[in-house]
Scaffold this active site. Structure first.
Site, PDB file in Angstrom:
ATOM      1  N   GLY A 344       0.734  -1.213   0.123  1.00 27.43           N
ATOM      2  CA  GLY A 344       0.092   0.079   0.002  1.00 27.43           C
ATOM      3  C   GLY A 344       0.809   1.180   0.010  1.00 27.43           C
ATOM      4  CB  SER A 345       1.501   4.016  -1.312  1.00 29.21           C
ATOM      5  OG  SER A 345       0.447   3.738  -2.522  1.00 29.21           O
ATOM      6  N   GLY A 346       0.947   5.539   1.188  1.00 28.21           N
ATOM      7  CA  GLY A 346       0.318   6.620   1.933  1.00 28.21           C
ATOM      8  C   GLY A 346       1.032   8.082   1.870  1.00 28.21           C
ATOM      9  CB  SER A 347       0.772  11.303   3.321  1.00 29.64           C
ATOM     10  OG  SER A 347       0.879  10.630   4.548  1.00 29.64           O
ATOM     11  CG  PHE A 348       4.109   7.021   4.643  1.00 27.44           C
ATOM     12  CD1 PHE A 348       5.005   5.899   4.007  1.00 27.44           C
ATOM     13  CD2 PHE A 348       3.049   6.938   5.067  1.00 27.44           C
ATOM     14  CE1 PHE A 348       4.015   4.878   3.806  1.00 27.44           C
ATOM     15  CE2 PHE A 348       2.183   5.746   4.944  1.00 27.44           C
ATOM     16  CZ  PHE A 348       2.819   4.611   4.311  1.00 27.44           C
ATOM     17  N   GLY A 349       4.856   7.602   1.537  1.00 29.68           N
ATOM     18  CA  GLY A 349       5.519   6.721   0.452  1.00 29.68           C
ATOM     19  C   GLY A 349       5.049   5.510   0.248  1.00 29.68           C
ATOM     20  CB  VAL A 351       3.809  -0.328   3.259  1.00 29.78           C
ATOM     21  CG1 VAL A 351       4.202  -1.424   4.377  1.00 29.78           C
ATOM     22  CG2 VAL A 351       3.744   0.810   4.010  1.00 29.78           C
ATOM     23  CE  LYS A 365       5.342   4.963   7.364  1.00 32.97           C
ATOM     24  NZ  LYS A 365       4.647   5.164   8.311  1.00 32.97           N
ATOM     25  CG  ASP A 460      -3.246  10.806  10.148  1.00 31.31           C
ATOM     26  OD1 ASP A 460      -4.288  11.069   9.850  1.00 31.31           O
ATOM     27  OD2 ASP A 460      -2.369  10.674   9.206  1.00 31.31           O
TER      28      ASP A 460
END
Ligand SMILES: *[C@@H]1O[C@H](CO)[C@@H](O)[C@H](O)[C@H]1NC(C)=O
Ligand SMILES: *[C@@H]1O[C@H](CO)[C@@H](O)[C@H](O)[C@H]1NC(C)=O
Ligand SMILES: *[C@@H]1O[C@H](CO)[C@@H](O)[C@H](O)[C@H]1NC(C)=O
Ligand SMILES: *[C@@H]1O[C@H](CO)[C@@H](O)[C@H](O)[C@H]1NC(C)=O
Ligand SMILES: *[C@@H]1O[C@H](CO)[C@@H](O)[C@H](O)[C@H]1NC(C)=O
Ligand SMILES: *[C@@H]1O[C@H](CO)[C@@H](O)[C@H](O)[C@H]1NC(C)=O
Ligand SMILES: *[C@@H]1O[C@H](CO)[C@@H](O)[C@H](O)[C@H]1NC(C)=O
Ligand SMILES: CC(=O)N[C@H]1CO[C@H](CO)[C@@H](O)[C@@H]1O
Length: 622
Positions: A344-349, A351, A365, A460
């Site tokens: 998956g991905s998120g605001s940071f980069g 995983v 991550k 968060d």
């Protein structure tokens, strides 16, 4: 007559030999020698010899059997041993050495070779002794180390090996002496080592091995020397078989080994728990509460203690103790950060899933350093996670930090996020599962807010940051924008913005961060979990938020907001379920008041949820 015949044949043979024979025999030998010669020339090319002994001595004008450090087999004139020990050479070990099919001994100890031991050497069925100690070999041990089937002696001590001990090692059934000491090996001691029945000497000291010593190693009846000193092992030391003879010198300086006359007895968490319970009991008795209150409190305490005590006893772990993983290793175990390993991905980069040679699965991550704030986010997460240990917070296993690459290695959570279970999966979580998961999350948050010397605000919290392990236990993750509240501070101001929909008004509007912000996000998450509606669902508008919708329907038309999957008329429990969920939603409302000072705190939230669960259990048990 006979004599003449023999003379004749003899003369013919002699003639044949003189004319052609010698040539054929030499050609046959040469073919084999060519293989050996080419292999050694490849080795010569890979060696850097500052004293220039190899470059001058290993000359093609003479047979390889005359080369320094080479011993040939007397019958076949094939290379049987290489001994370049203590020669101060650098360089690598080339795969072509896997062509030396008569090689028995390979010794390059105490040089400066780097790279790794090529698996091609496992083809050599005569190769019995490998001495590579005292070099700079790096990377992981070959995953197929078990293919070196003929090995009797393997010494890789004093190198830079990282990663786990591959479980294929159990296939080395003739191995008698094994030295891995003074590397950086991680992970568990593989249980498969129980199959190495010839093992006499096993040295794993000075590594970063974790977990317990497998009890199964007791079957290694030939084991005379065993050393796991200076690792991070814990748990009981086996005492049967050869272990009966080992002294404290075999187990020096580990994290928490126990259970021998010279160490403390193994205090199980159970004993620990009952000790705590006794203390609770005495305190309550002294306070002279009435019997009923006593019984109820103990019951509640037990429930809480059970949750808490499952977390490892040392809550604080200094940053420095976790081993750094190399970029190379992370790239290798994620197939080069391939799409198919992306979790998956998120605001940071992003995983990624990485499967290590010892079978352990990691969640990696990777911070996208192009993104603003990525460095800070990495540092913050490292800082916070390295200090915290709780059953309901994701655990950081290691980190990799270079100038242009930063990654955190976390426990892998095979069941994914709560978000996925609510909105993507076709499986339905039961009321009890949802209660348990939200109680887990509340435990994790309560620990963040009250369990550490300074309160920590996650900032968060939302279903995608709640991960589920194989037992569906909830773990709070992603501490990239978490805040530590300093001495006595209860509110700090910040500009970092969290996720819309879950964010408390005072945080969203004024950037004011306090533990109450997490309570708000928790309240929204609670409502989402039982209504299966995201705060960003298209049905919600400026006027009608998720909170407002729930509030308007409570208590009389609550059935309109409850996730339909939770109510099955046929089970006859509908009213009990509605009662339970109404209480949960009511709690969600108490968590999400506009004014932060009117919100309840995480201790109260946790207590309330546990009560709701108990009531529900009582209601549905006939
Ligand atoms: C050459 O090597 C092959 C295989 O390694 C072996 O079968 C053969 O006997 C060898 N020949 C000589 C002349 O050594
Ligand atoms: C290489 O070294 C060996 C052993 O020291 C010696 O016998 C041999 O003569 C040397 N050969 C050359 C070509 O220098
Ligand atoms: C020797 O080994 C290399 C690499 O392992 C291989 O490519 C090559 O074909 C081999 N050469 C001979 C002559 O066997
Ligand atoms: C392996 O090498 C180390 C030196 O690095 C040595 O102390 C040790 O005894 C060797 N192991 C065995 C089994 O000989
Ligand atoms: C313990 O050591 C003694 C003496 O070396 C040996 O005779 C005995 O077999 C060993 N016991 C075990 C269980 O290995
Ligand atoms: C090991 O045990 C012996 C007694 O059995 C003791 O004298 C010695 O100090 C211990 N060594 C260590 C390093 O604990
Ligand atoms: C194990 O290794 C440590 C560190 O080198 C050493 O102090 C200890 O004596 C060794 N244990 C045994 C049983 O030799
Ligand atoms: C343990 C040991 O013998 N180490 C030696 C390795 O070789 C260097 C020189 O190449 C020596 O300085 C070390 O003492």
């Amino acid at each position: 007559m006979q004599t003449t015949y023999f003379l004749f044949v003899g003369a013919l043979v002699l003639l044949h030999f003189i004319v052609t024979g010698s040539a054929t025999i030499i050609v046959a030998n040469n073919q084999n020698n060519t293989v050996d010669l080419n292999a050694l020339l490849a080795f010569k090319a890979a060696i850097f010899d500052p004293q220039r002994i190899i470059p001058t001595n290993w000359s093609t004008s003479t047979s390889v059997c005359n080369w320094i450090g080479i011993t040939c087999n007397a019958r076949h004139h094939r290379v049987a041993a290489i001994d370049l020990s203590y020669m101060g050479n650098a360089g690598t070990i080339p795969p072509q050495l896997g062509n030396l099919s008569f090689l028995v001994r390979f010794n390059v100890m105490n040089n400066s070779f780097h790279g790794h031991l090529p698996t091609e050497l496992s083809r050599l069925r005569r190769l019995k002794y490998i001495s590579l100690e005292g070099n700079y070999l790096t990377g992981s041990l070959p995953a197929d180390i078990g293919y070196f089937k003929a090995l009797v002696y393997l010494n890789l001590s004093n190198n830079q090996y990282l990663g786990g001990i591959p479980s294929t090692i159990g296939a080395l059934q003739d191995l008698q002496e094994l030295s891995f000491e003074r590397n950086k090996l991680q992970g568990l001691i593989p249980d498969s080592m129980k199959n190495m029945l010839q093992l006499r000497h096993l040295d794993l000291s000075f590594n970063h091995l974790e977990g317990e010593i497998p009890n199964s190693l007791q079957v290694l009846s030939n084991l005379q020397y065993f050393n796991v000193s200076y690792n991070r092992l814990r748990g009981p030391i086996p005492h049967g078989g050869p272990f009966a003879n080992f002294t404290n010198l075999s187990f020096l300086s580990n994290e928490a080994l126990c259970g021998t006359p010279w160490l403390q007895p193994c205090t199980s968490t159970f004993e620990h728990e009952s000790r705590k319970k006794r203390i609770v009991m005495i305190v309550l008795l002294a306070s002279g509460s009435i019997i009923l209150a006593l019984v109820i409190s103990i019951f509640l305490m037990r429930l809480k203690l059970r949750k808490k005590i499952l977390a490892p006893t040392q809550n604080l772990r200094p940053m420095a103790t976790f081993e750094r993983a190399s970029f190379h290793e992370l790239r290798q175990i994620t197939n080069g950060f391939s799409e198919s390993n992306l979790l998956g991905s998120g605001s940071f980069g992003s995983v990624y899933k990485g499967i290590r040679e010892n079978g352990m699965v990691w969640a990696i991550k990777v911070f996208d350093l192009q993104l603003e704030g990525a460095f800070k986010s990495f540092d913050r997460e490292c800082e916070i996670l390295s200090c915290l240990r709780h059953r309901n917070l994701t655990r950081v296993i290691t980190a990799c930090s270079n100038l242009d690459f930063k990654a955190l290695v976390l426990e892998y959570m095979p069941n994914g996020s709560l978000e996925k279970w609510l909105h993507v999966n076709h499986h339905v979580l039961s009321i009890m599962q949802r209660l348990d998961i939200t109680i887990d999350v509340a435990c994790g948050l309560e620990y963040l807010h009250y369990g550490y010397s300074t309160p920590i605000v996650h900032c968060d919290l939302k279903p995608s940051n709640i991960l589920l392990d194989q037992d569906m236990v909830g773990h709070v993750c992603d501490f990239g924008i978490a805040k530590l509240l300093g001495d006595g501070e209860s509110v700090v101001q910040t500009k970092t913005l969290a996720t819309f929909g879950y964010i408390a008004p005072e945080y969203g509007l004024e950037g004011l961060v306090s533990t109450s912000c997490d309570v708000y996000s928790f309240g929204i998450t609670l409502m989402e979990t039982f209504t299966k509606r995201k705060p960003k669902d298209e049905m919600f508008t400026e006027e009608l938020s998720l909170r407002r919708w729930v509030q308007d329907c409570l208590p009389d038309s609550v059935i309109q907001v409850i996730d339909v999957d939770l109510l099955h008329p046929e089970d006859g429990l509908v009213q009990k379920k509605i009662n339970c969920i109404s209480s949960v939603l009511q709690l969600g409302l108490s968590c999400t008041t506009d004014a932060p000072e009117e919100r309840i705190n995480m201790k109260e939230v946790l207590r309330a949820l546990q009560k709701i669960k108990l009531q529900f259990i009582k209601d549905i048990t006939p």
